[in-house]
Write an enzyme that holds these catalytic residues in place. Structure first.
Site, PDB file in Angstrom:
ATOM      1  CB  CYS A  33      -0.648  -0.130   1.233  1.00 13.48           C
ATOM      2  SG  CYS A  33       0.175   0.115   2.849  1.00 13.48           S
ATOM      3  CG  ASP A  35       0.016   2.828   4.246  1.00 11.56           C
ATOM      4  OD1 ASP A  35      -0.243   3.905   3.613  1.00 11.56           O
ATOM      5  OD2 ASP A  35      -1.075   2.296   4.814  1.00 11.56           O
ATOM      6  CB  CYS A  58      -4.732   1.731   6.641  1.00 11.23           C
ATOM      7  SG  CYS A  58      -3.991   0.385   7.527  1.00 11.23           S
ATOM      8  CB  CYS A 102      -2.019  -3.241   8.337  1.00 13.61           C
ATOM      9  SG  CYS A 102      -3.018  -3.001   6.874  1.00 13.61           S
TER      10      CYS A 102
END
Ligand code: FES
Length: 125
Positions: A33, A35, A58, A102
């Protein structure tokens, strides 16, 4: 879709912020993603005396960062290195499958911070 524990850590993240005098810093990016997460540690007597995180990511990334700081604080470096990606998700009561990547960021960030600390110590010798 998120457990109450995830939401709680997302709303009230623990140990958020920077640590200018950190003994070790781990920076990891998530290729899925894009991040980014920084984990800062302070080490005393081979233990994680203090830990902070800064995450551009996120909600799940913020909740897992917050959770890993709680899991790692007070642990020896050896114990902290054994904290796995799965442990983080488990401690939060699970994550939706699409968000499992994540939680990788948090465990990898912690391990990277410890490795950075060990490298700095080695360089001092
Ligand atoms: Fe990027 Fe969760 S979507 S870390």
């Amino acid at each position: 879709m998120y457990t109450e524990r995830v939401m709680e850590h997302f709303r009230n993240p623990r140990n958020m912020g920077e640590m200018p005098d950190a003994d070790g810093v781990g920076t990891v990016g998530n290729p899925v993603c894009g991040d980014l997460m920084n984990i800062y540690i302070k080490v005393e007597d081979n233990k994680i005396a203090d830990i902070k995180f800064k995450t551009f990511g996120c909600g799940a990334a913020i909740a897992t960062s917050s959770m890993i700081t709680e899991l790692a604080k007070g642990k020896t470096l050896e114990e902290a290195l054994k904290i796995t990606r799965g442990n983080v998700a488990e401690s939060l009561g699970g994550l939706p499958p699409i968000k499992m990547h994540c939680s990788n960021l948090a465990a990898d960030g912690l391990h990277a911070a410890i490795e950075d600390y060990l490298k700095r110590k080695e360089a001092e010798k």
